[in-house]
Design a protein around this motif. Structure first.
Motif, mmCIF file in Angstrom:
data_model
loop_
_atom_site.group_PDB
_atom_site.id
_atom_site.type_symbol
_atom_site.label_atom_id
_atom_site.label_comp_id
_atom_site.label_asym_id
_atom_site.label_seq_id
_atom_site.Cartn_x
_atom_site.Cartn_y
_atom_site.Cartn_z
ATOM 1 N N TYR A 261 0.835 -1.199 0.000
ATOM 2 C CA TYR A 261 0.000 0.000 0.000
ATOM 3 C C TYR A 261 0.875 1.256 0.000
ATOM 4 C CZ TYR A 261 -3.595 3.354 1.279
ATOM 5 O OH TYR A 261 -4.429 4.443 1.282
ATOM 6 N N ALA A 262 1.931 1.242 0.806
ATOM 7 C CA ALA A 262 2.844 2.379 0.856
ATOM 8 C C ALA A 262 3.568 2.553 -0.476
ATOM 9 C CB ALA A 262 3.844 2.189 1.995
ATOM 10 N N ALA A 263 3.974 1.445 -1.096
ATOM 11 C CA ALA A 263 4.647 1.510 -2.395
ATOM 12 C C ALA A 263 3.723 2.124 -3.447
ATOM 13 C CB ALA A 263 5.100 0.121 -2.830
ATOM 14 N N TYR A 264 2.447 1.767 -3.380
ATOM 15 C CA TYR A 264 1.459 2.356 -4.300
ATOM 16 C C TYR A 264 1.357 3.860 -4.066
ATOM 17 C CZ TYR A 264 -3.002 3.197 -6.656
ATOM 18 O OH TYR A 264 -3.985 3.695 -7.487
ATOM 19 N N GLU A 265 1.314 4.265 -2.802
ATOM 20 C CA GLU A 265 1.192 5.683 -2.481
ATOM 21 C C GLU A 265 2.438 6.462 -2.923
ATOM 22 O OE1 GLU A 265 -1.947 7.099 -0.685
ATOM 23 O OE2 GLU A 265 -2.004 5.525 -2.202
ATOM 24 N N LEU A 307 3.296 -6.784 -3.436
ATOM 25 C CA LEU A 307 2.480 -7.454 -4.436
ATOM 26 C C LEU A 307 2.325 -6.517 -5.630
ATOM 27 C CD1 LEU A 307 -0.289 -8.909 -2.099
ATOM 28 C CD2 LEU A 307 1.786 -10.037 -2.909
ATOM 29 N N SER A 308 2.550 -7.031 -6.809
ATOM 30 C CA SER A 308 2.457 -6.205 -8.005
ATOM 31 C C SER A 308 1.368 -6.715 -8.934
ATOM 32 C CB SER A 308 3.797 -6.185 -8.743
ATOM 33 O OG SER A 308 4.079 -7.465 -9.302
ATOM 34 N N TYR A 309 0.874 -5.808 -9.751
ATOM 35 C CA TYR A 309 -0.095 -6.168 -10.786
ATOM 36 C C TYR A 309 0.250 -5.327 -12.008
ATOM 37 C CZ TYR A 309 -4.425 -7.205 -13.205
ATOM 38 O OH TYR A 309 -5.349 -7.638 -14.134
ATOM 39 N N GLY A 310 0.445 -5.991 -13.117
ATOM 40 C CA GLY A 310 0.837 -5.270 -14.316
ATOM 41 C C GLY A 310 2.188 -4.599 -14.179
ATOM 42 N N LYS A 312 3.362 -3.074 -11.537
ATOM 43 C CA LYS A 312 3.337 -1.940 -10.617
ATOM 44 C C LYS A 312 2.775 -2.373 -9.269
ATOM 45 C CE LYS A 312 2.606 1.408 -14.351
ATOM 46 N NZ LYS A 312 1.717 2.490 -14.864
ATOM 47 N N PRO A 313 3.098 -1.641 -8.189
ATOM 48 C CA PRO A 313 2.533 -1.993 -6.876
ATOM 49 C C PRO A 313 1.008 -1.992 -6.914
ATOM 50 C CG PRO A 313 4.317 -0.421 -6.616
ATOM 51 C CD PRO A 313 4.034 -0.495 -8.086
ATOM 52 N N ALA A 314 0.409 -3.003 -6.337
ATOM 53 C CA ALA A 314 -1.053 -3.101 -6.292
ATOM 54 C C ALA A 314 -1.602 -2.167 -5.204
ATOM 55 C CB ALA A 314 -1.471 -4.538 -6.007
ATOM 56 N N PHE A 315 -2.858 -1.816 -5.345
ATOM 57 C CA PHE A 315 -3.526 -0.973 -4.337
ATOM 58 C C PHE A 315 -4.136 -1.926 -3.305
ATOM 59 C CE2 PHE A 315 -7.195 2.050 -3.275
ATOM 60 C CZ PHE A 315 -6.420 2.815 -2.439
ATOM 61 N N THR A 316 -3.328 -2.371 -2.374
ATOM 62 C CA THR A 316 -3.715 -3.437 -1.451
ATOM 63 C C THR A 316 -4.511 -2.890 -0.268
ATOM 64 O OG1 THR A 316 -1.501 -3.246 -0.506
ATOM 65 C CG2 THR A 316 -1.905 -5.068 -2.041
ATOM 66 N N GLN A 317 -5.750 -2.546 -0.531
ATOM 67 C CA GLN A 317 -6.619 -2.118 0.548
ATOM 68 C C GLN A 317 -6.883 -3.286 1.497
ATOM 69 O OE1 GLN A 317 -9.730 -0.439 -2.185
ATOM 70 N NE2 GLN A 317 -9.704 1.166 -0.635
ATOM 71 N N PRO A 334 -8.626 -5.781 -10.663
ATOM 72 C CA PRO A 334 -9.371 -7.046 -10.528
ATOM 73 C C PRO A 334 -8.940 -7.878 -9.329
ATOM 74 C CG PRO A 334 -7.798 -7.168 -12.334
ATOM 75 C CD PRO A 334 -7.853 -5.734 -11.923
ATOM 76 N N TYR A 335 -7.789 -7.583 -8.763
ATOM 77 C CA TYR A 335 -7.345 -8.299 -7.567
ATOM 78 C C TYR A 335 -8.153 -7.895 -6.335
ATOM 79 C CZ TYR A 335 -4.694 -3.925 -7.493
ATOM 80 O OH TYR A 335 -4.333 -2.602 -7.553
ATOM 81 N N LEU A 336 -8.921 -6.812 -6.421
ATOM 82 C CA LEU A 336 -9.876 -6.460 -5.361
ATOM 83 C C LEU A 336 -11.221 -7.002 -5.795
ATOM 84 C CD1 LEU A 336 -8.811 -2.758 -4.606
ATOM 85 C CD2 LEU A 336 -8.160 -4.836 -3.363
#
Length: 432
Positions: A261-265, A307-310, A312-317, A334-336
């Protein structure tokens, strides 16, 4: 946020106070508007149910979960890690299996960087720290470090000065004395050791650097920004979001979700001069004082893993509790996904429920709903569920033909509901 000791909801949306979805771990979350407005679930499995509303009295809402329900359920992670869910006695899951279940389609990757955190508790324009050994002040404009003398001072301070300058001062007794004035912004560091920051409500220790930063080049105000490594940042996040005493695989899954989540931010910073906040609107961050050995061990055991998707870091809410059914996020994520979550029904060894948020009921006065909608006496309510579980919208139909439609998230905030996963108790008149 929840049964444990942390802070509620952790990742909701940028348009609402809550972004994360964290855990019900503490009471902070309850007070936030809890929904991910910008990341609504896909209507692919939408359904509508119409109920006849009583003329007076109350309607009972039967609900499940705590938080937005996107991504990982923190109680679910504990249930999966212990194997004590449902009828109990299941095979425990590893942290790798837990994150794979809650964020399907993501891949493990590694990530290392520093992060800038806005310290919300420090609302003054200055940065005041306790005097200690190894203290230095950083001149941001030149990149130069100057060691602060051990001169009997009890505190050091960075204060805005005229022309965008920063005054560096020390306190002896009750007198502040300016030691140096720098041309621009400045920061304190203790060369890797924690520093105690003072603010109106008390004090707290932080690793890394503590900056006195201008929101803009022409601003006369300053914010306190804590810059530190991502791994050290997590040490103050993970035990603030999930009890460090929980199963090591649950805490490790939380570490991976929080790091991601931090990596996404970091790739979507909140402002030019900081990346993330320290409240439940982002992730709760308690600094050095929040650290616990067990959570530090989990962070070290998963060092650098995101965790990455495509690519890039995923938005792991994540949220405290899914209530047994996760909620879908934006179509680009789609991972959410929306799916059954049996692990959320976590149990104690004796078989009793360990998740008070898994199922709940709330009685709401019809008169209070009528007051909110302003359409007079209500005859019916048509509930649209976006995944046959979570309320997307409710349309109230008045006895005089007037209607009022409210988003499920807004209805939730009206009456302090734990989630949008609820239904009106009673026999529906129509279902589609």
């Amino acid at each position: 946020m929840l049964g444990p000791h942390a802070s509620q909801q952790s990742h909701e949306s940028r348009s609402f106070p809550m972004r994360r979805g964290a855990f019900g771990l503490t009471t902070a979350i309850l007070s936030s508007v809890l929904v991910l407005s910008g990341l609504e679930a896909s209507p692919a499995s939408a359904s509508t149910t119409t109920y006849t509303m009583p003329a007076t009295g109350k309607v009972t809402l039967s609900g499940h979960g705590y938080g937005h329900g996107h991504g990982m359920s923190q109680y679910g992670a504990q249930g999966a890690a212990t194997g004590n869910w449902g009828t109990r006695g299941k095979t425990p899951l590893t942290w790798q299996q837990i994150v794979a279940f809650y964020y399907p389609g993501t891949k493990q990757a590694t990530f290392a960087q520093t992060i800038r955190v806005k310290i919300s508790a420090d609302t003054s324009a200055d940065v005041v720290i306790e005097a200690r050994s190894k203290l230095q002040v950083l001149d941001v404009a030149t990149g130069t470090f100057r060691s602060l003398p051990r001169n009997g001072a009890t505190r050091w301070r960075l204060t805005p000065a005229a022309g965008g300058q920063t005054a560096v001062a020390y306190l002896i007794g009750t007198t502040w004395t300016t030691w140096l004035t720098l041309a621009g912004d400045a920061a304190f560091t203790a060369q890797g050791e924690p520093m105690r920051l003072f603010y109106d409500a008390g004090s707290r220790q932080y690793r890394g650097r503590l900056y006195s930063s201008r929101p803009s080049a022409t601003s006369t105000d300053r914010d306190t920004i804590n810059q530190l490594s991502l791994e050290d940042y997590l040490r103050g996040v993970v035990p603030s979001e999930m009890p460090a005493s929980w199963n090591v695989n649950a805490v490790s899954a939380q570490a991976v979700a929080a790091r991601t989540y931090a990596a996404y931010e970091l790739q979507h910073p909140l402002a030019a001069y900081y990346d993330i906040c320290d409240t439940s609107s982002c992730q709760v961050y308690g600094g050095y004082d929040a650290e616990w050995p067990n959570s530090n061990n989990a962070i070290d055991a998963t060092k650098g893993v995101i965790l990455s998707y495509g690519g890039k870091p995923a938005f792991t809410q994540f949220s405290a509790s899914s209530g047994g059914w996760t909620s879908a996020g934006d179509a680009s994520m789609p991972y959410l996904s929306s799916k059954s979550d049996p692990y959320d029904d976590v149990r104690y060894p004796d078989g009793t429920s360990a998740n008070s948020h898994h199922s709940w009921t709330v009685a709401v006065n019809v008169a209070d709903i009528e007051k909110k909608t302003g359409i007079g006496d209500i005859a019916k309510a048509t509930v649209l569920m976006n995944d046959n579980h979570h309320v997307s919208k409710i349309t109230f139909i008045g006895t005089k033909g007037r209607t009022y439609t409210v988003y499920g998230d807004t209805f939730r905030s009206w009456f302090g509901l734990k989630s949008t996963y609820f239904a009106i108790t009673g026999r529906p008149t129509t279902t589609a």
